[in-house]
Design a protein around this motif. Sequence first.
Motif, PDB file in Angstrom:
ATOM      1  N   SER A 154       3.084   7.153  -0.307  1.00 46.35           N
ATOM      2  CA  SER A 154       3.385   7.739   0.997  1.00 46.35           C
ATOM      3  C   SER A 154       2.758   6.911   2.106  1.00 46.35           C
ATOM      4  CB  SER A 154       2.874   9.175   1.088  1.00 46.35           C
ATOM      5  OG  SER A 154       1.460   9.202   1.200  1.00 46.35           O
ATOM      6  N   ILE A 155       3.333   7.030   3.289  1.00 45.49           N
ATOM      7  CA  ILE A 155       2.784   6.326   4.444  1.00 45.49           C
ATOM      8  C   ILE A 155       1.422   6.908   4.816  1.00 45.49           C
ATOM      9  CG2 ILE A 155       3.114   5.870   6.905  1.00 45.49           C
ATOM     10  CD1 ILE A 155       6.105   5.663   6.364  1.00 45.49           C
ATOM     11  N   THR A 156       1.274   8.221   4.669  1.00 44.36           N
ATOM     12  CA  THR A 156      -0.001   8.876   4.996  1.00 44.36           C
ATOM     13  C   THR A 156      -1.134   8.338   4.129  1.00 44.36           C
ATOM     14  OG1 THR A 156       1.151  10.901   5.658  1.00 44.36           O
ATOM     15  CG2 THR A 156      -1.190  11.090   5.147  1.00 44.36           C
ATOM     16  N   ALA A 157      -0.897   8.290   2.825  1.00 43.42           N
ATOM     17  CA  ALA A 157      -1.926   7.793   1.915  1.00 43.42           C
ATOM     18  C   ALA A 157      -2.202   6.315   2.150  1.00 43.42           C
ATOM     19  CB  ALA A 157      -1.509   8.030   0.471  1.00 43.42           C
ATOM     20  N   ALA A 158      -1.149   5.546   2.432  1.00 41.10           N
ATOM     21  CA  ALA A 158      -1.324   4.117   2.695  1.00 41.10           C
ATOM     22  C   ALA A 158      -2.146   3.896   3.959  1.00 41.10           C
ATOM     23  CB  ALA A 158       0.039   3.440   2.816  1.00 41.10           C
ATOM     24  N   ALA A 159      -1.869   4.702   4.989  1.00 45.20           N
ATOM     25  CA  ALA A 159      -2.623   4.580   6.239  1.00 45.20           C
ATOM     26  C   ALA A 159      -4.100   4.853   6.006  1.00 45.20           C
ATOM     27  CB  ALA A 159      -2.054   5.551   7.275  1.00 45.20           C
ATOM     28  N   ASP A 160      -4.388   5.867   5.195  1.00 49.32           N
ATOM     29  CA  ASP A 160      -5.778   6.187   4.886  1.00 49.32           C
ATOM     30  C   ASP A 160      -6.449   5.049   4.129  1.00 49.32           C
ATOM     31  OD1 ASP A 160      -7.643   7.886   2.584  1.00 49.32           O
ATOM     32  OD2 ASP A 160      -7.993   8.255   4.712  1.00 49.32           O
ATOM     33  N   ARG A 161      -5.740   4.438   3.185  1.00 48.30           N
ATOM     34  CA  ARG A 161      -6.287   3.338   2.402  1.00 48.30           C
ATOM     35  C   ARG A 161      -6.563   2.125   3.281  1.00 48.30           C
ATOM     36  NH1 ARG A 161      -3.107   0.886  -2.770  1.00 48.30           N
ATOM     37  NH2 ARG A 161      -3.458   3.015  -3.514  1.00 48.30           N
ATOM     38  N   LEU A 162      -5.680   1.884   4.271  1.00 46.89           N
ATOM     39  CA  LEU A 162      -5.799   0.694   5.098  1.00 46.89           C
ATOM     40  C   LEU A 162      -6.647   0.910   6.355  1.00 46.89           C
ATOM     41  CD1 LEU A 162      -2.071  -0.469   4.891  1.00 46.89           C
ATOM     42  CD2 LEU A 162      -4.016  -1.505   3.719  1.00 46.89           C
ATOM     43  N   GLY A 163      -7.052   2.152   6.580  1.00 52.96           N
ATOM     44  CA  GLY A 163      -7.832   2.446   7.772  1.00 52.96           C
ATOM     45  C   GLY A 163      -7.001   2.426   9.035  1.00 52.96           C
ATOM     46  N   LEU A 164      -5.732   2.812   8.937  1.00 55.08           N
ATOM     47  CA  LEU A 164      -4.817   2.846  10.070  1.00 55.08           C
ATOM     48  C   LEU A 164      -4.419   4.281  10.380  1.00 55.08           C
ATOM     49  CD1 LEU A 164      -2.356  -0.016   8.990  1.00 55.08           C
ATOM     50  CD2 LEU A 164      -4.239  -0.218  10.627  1.00 55.08           C
ATOM     51  N   THR A 165      -3.872   4.484  11.571  1.00 59.38           N
ATOM     52  CA  THR A 165      -3.249   5.770  11.852  1.00 59.38           C
ATOM     53  C   THR A 165      -1.902   5.804  11.144  1.00 59.38           C
ATOM     54  OG1 THR A 165      -2.134   4.972  13.837  1.00 59.38           O
ATOM     55  CG2 THR A 165      -4.377   5.867  14.118  1.00 59.38           C
ATOM     56  N   ALA A 202       0.829  -1.208   0.000  1.00 59.59           N
ATOM     57  CA  ALA A 202       0.000   0.000   0.000  1.00 59.59           C
ATOM     58  C   ALA A 202       0.864   1.259   0.000  1.00 59.59           C
ATOM     59  CB  ALA A 202      -0.931   0.007   1.208  1.00 59.59           C
ATOM     60  N   VAL A 203       1.955   1.249   0.757  1.00 59.18           N
ATOM     61  CA  VAL A 203       2.864   2.400   0.784  1.00 59.18           C
ATOM     62  C   VAL A 203       3.487   2.612  -0.592  1.00 59.18           C
ATOM     63  CG1 VAL A 203       5.056   3.270   1.709  1.00 59.18           C
ATOM     64  CG2 VAL A 203       3.358   2.286   3.253  1.00 59.18           C
ATOM     65  N   VAL A 204       3.924   1.534  -1.217  1.00 57.00           N
ATOM     66  CA  VAL A 204       4.531   1.633  -2.547  1.00 57.00           C
ATOM     67  C   VAL A 204       3.523   2.158  -3.564  1.00 57.00           C
ATOM     68  CG1 VAL A 204       5.558   0.339  -4.457  1.00 57.00           C
ATOM     69  CG2 VAL A 204       6.224  -0.175  -2.103  1.00 57.00           C
ATOM     70  N   ASP A 205       2.310   1.595  -3.556  1.00 57.57           N
ATOM     71  CA  ASP A 205       1.305   1.963  -4.554  1.00 57.57           C
ATOM     72  C   ASP A 205       0.785   3.377  -4.364  1.00 57.57           C
ATOM     73  OD1 ASP A 205       1.539  -0.462  -5.764  1.00 57.57           O
ATOM     74  OD2 ASP A 205      -0.262  -1.339  -4.887  1.00 57.57           O
ATOM     75  N   SER A 206       0.650   3.798  -3.123  1.00 54.83           N
ATOM     76  CA  SER A 206       0.086   5.131  -2.861  1.00 54.83           C
ATOM     77  C   SER A 206       1.147   6.217  -2.826  1.00 54.83           C
ATOM     78  CB  SER A 206      -0.696   5.129  -1.547  1.00 54.83           C
ATOM     79  OG  SER A 206       0.153   4.782  -0.467  1.00 54.83           O
ATOM     80  N   LEU A 227      13.776  -1.546   3.048  1.00 53.83           N
ATOM     81  CA  LEU A 227      12.950  -1.714   1.851  1.00 53.83           C
ATOM     82  C   LEU A 227      12.697  -0.390   1.146  1.00 53.83           C
ATOM     83  CD1 LEU A 227      10.301  -4.179   3.318  1.00 53.83           C
ATOM     84  CD2 LEU A 227      12.295  -4.750   1.917  1.00 53.83           C
ATOM     85  N   LEU A 228      12.584   0.687   1.915  1.00 50.21           N
ATOM     86  CA  LEU A 228      12.262   2.004   1.377  1.00 50.21           C
ATOM     87  C   LEU A 228      13.202   3.047   1.953  1.00 50.21           C
ATOM     88  CD1 LEU A 228       8.403   1.729   1.775  1.00 50.21           C
ATOM     89  CD2 LEU A 228       9.539   2.063  -0.416  1.00 50.21           C
ATOM     90  N   ARG A 229      13.714   3.912   1.087  1.00 50.48           N
ATOM     91  CA  ARG A 229      14.486   5.061   1.547  1.00 50.48           C
ATOM     92  C   ARG A 229      13.525   6.227   1.714  1.00 50.48           C
ATOM     93  NH1 ARG A 229      17.886   3.396  -2.729  1.00 50.48           N
ATOM     94  NH2 ARG A 229      19.763   2.278  -2.005  1.00 50.48           N
ATOM     95  N   ARG A 230      13.535   6.842   2.860  1.00 48.51           N
ATOM     96  CA  ARG A 230      12.633   7.943   3.142  1.00 48.51           C
ATOM     97  C   ARG A 230      13.364   9.264   2.982  1.00 48.51           C
ATOM     98  NH1 ARG A 230      12.091   3.611   6.114  1.00 48.51           N
ATOM     99  NH2 ARG A 230      10.063   2.780   6.739  1.00 48.51           N
ATOM    100  N   THR A 231      12.865  10.135   2.109  1.00 46.18           N
ATOM    101  CA  THR A 231      13.392  11.479   1.957  1.00 46.18           C
ATOM    102  C   THR A 231      12.306  12.459   2.386  1.00 46.18           C
ATOM    103  OG1 THR A 231      12.618  11.792  -0.315  1.00 46.18           O
ATOM    104  CG2 THR A 231      14.715  10.659  -0.030  1.00 46.18           C
ATOM    105  N   THR A 232      12.613  13.717   2.355  1.00 46.90           N
ATOM    106  CA  THR A 232      11.618  14.725   2.775  1.00 46.90           C
ATOM    107  C   THR A 232      10.462  14.814   1.789  1.00 46.90           C
ATOM    108  OG1 THR A 232      12.917  16.415   1.649  1.00 46.90           O
ATOM    109  CG2 THR A 232      13.313  16.097   4.020  1.00 46.90           C
ATOM    110  N   ARG A 233      10.677  14.376   0.563  1.00 41.09           N
ATOM    111  CA  ARG A 233       9.639  14.541  -0.463  1.00 41.09           C
ATOM    112  C   ARG A 233       8.964  13.242  -0.891  1.00 41.09           C
ATOM    113  NH1 ARG A 233      11.729  19.089  -4.806  1.00 41.09           N
ATOM    114  NH2 ARG A 233      11.981  20.812  -3.329  1.00 41.09           N
ATOM    115  N   ARG A 234       9.664  12.127  -0.800  1.00 43.33           N
ATOM    116  CA  ARG A 234       9.086  10.901  -1.332  1.00 43.33           C
ATOM    117  C   ARG A 234       9.744   9.672  -0.726  1.00 43.33           C
ATOM    118  NH1 ARG A 234      11.600  10.075  -7.415  1.00 43.33           N
ATOM    119  NH2 ARG A 234      13.795  10.206  -6.818  1.00 43.33           N
ATOM    120  N   LEU A 235       9.154   8.523  -1.038  1.00 52.15           N
ATOM    121  CA  LEU A 235       9.706   7.231  -0.662  1.00 52.15           C
ATOM    122  C   LEU A 235      10.254   6.557  -1.911  1.00 52.15           C
ATOM    123  CD1 LEU A 235       6.842   5.985   1.679  1.00 52.15           C
ATOM    124  CD2 LEU A 235       9.081   6.806   2.386  1.00 52.15           C
ATOM    125  N   GLU A 236      11.389   5.903  -1.769  1.00 47.07           N
ATOM    126  CA  GLU A 236      12.026   5.270  -2.921  1.00 47.07           C
ATOM    127  C   GLU A 236      12.417   3.846  -2.564  1.00 47.07           C
ATOM    128  OE1 GLU A 236      14.913   7.536  -5.391  1.00 47.07           O
ATOM    129  OE2 GLU A 236      16.309   5.980  -4.746  1.00 47.07           O
TER     130      GLU A 236
END
Length: 300
Positions: A19-30, A13-17, A49-58
């Motif tokens: 961001s963690i924020t969008a993934a949380a919303d999709r999954l119904g999580l905080t 979900a994080v990869v597809d969306s 698995l993911l490199r976190r930068t200020t703008r995106r996940l890679e």
Amino acid sequence: MKTTLDELQAFVAVVDSGSITAAADRLGLTISAASRTLGRLEEKLQTTLLRRTTRRLELTEEGQTFLQHARAILASVDAAEEQMAARRMQPVGRLRVDAATPFMLHVIVPLLAGFRARYPGVELELNSNEGIVDLIEKRTDVAFRIGALKDSTLHARPVGTSRVRVLASPAYLKRHGTPTRPAQLGQHTLLGFTQPESLNDWPLRDADGNTVRIQPAIASSSGETLRQMALAGLGVVCLSDFMTREDRRTGKLVPLFVRQTLDVRQSISAVYYRNTALASRIACFVEYVTGALGQRPFDE
């Protein structure tokens, strides 16, 4: 500790969306719960698995590899659940199916009588498009696609792979002679595709060892149109086995460069969006098609 499905779902979900924020919303999580789930997965795997930068996940290289396995596992679970759901109920209602004309005519249509006998409550609407359609825009429930898949938001079920071969009719070869080397193709009328251009890459090597890309004298967007032209003796063509098996068996089309032809195969998949209301209809149709065709349906 072993990886859980919740962790796989969160990662995908994080990869597809994006961001963690969008993934949380999709999954119904905080957001914090989604972040902890992802962190727990990385800790179990002992890798990033993911490199976190200020703008995106890679995705890291390890993340890209693990993503393929995660998708396959989740797809397998989904398929198992849908199969059980389909067995519990007799699906009813309209199911819109899309496929390229050759696949529709040579693979899907011969299976329809059996499917209708088993699932009389499903109303089928069949559409043929030679290009890739937007499932939502075209109101399509399930599509059969030939070639590599690009849309990661779709669920995909592999159907099989089909080899491509260079062919011509006996009548054409009698009039124009049989080419024995790829270099001789320039002396013949070649039938090819208008798009995508990659379909005009034939499974042959030229004198320099490069894949042969032909310039068609007659081009079409439809593989079935090219097949009919080849049967009519208009030229040399390169088509997939799933649509020419009977032609080759009866001698209406003859394979050329048998020993020189590379083993190039087109992957075929059933793709669809997750839709709870349609799940049983999609599941029963895809399961019926894949079951009727078998594990290696186009191999010879």
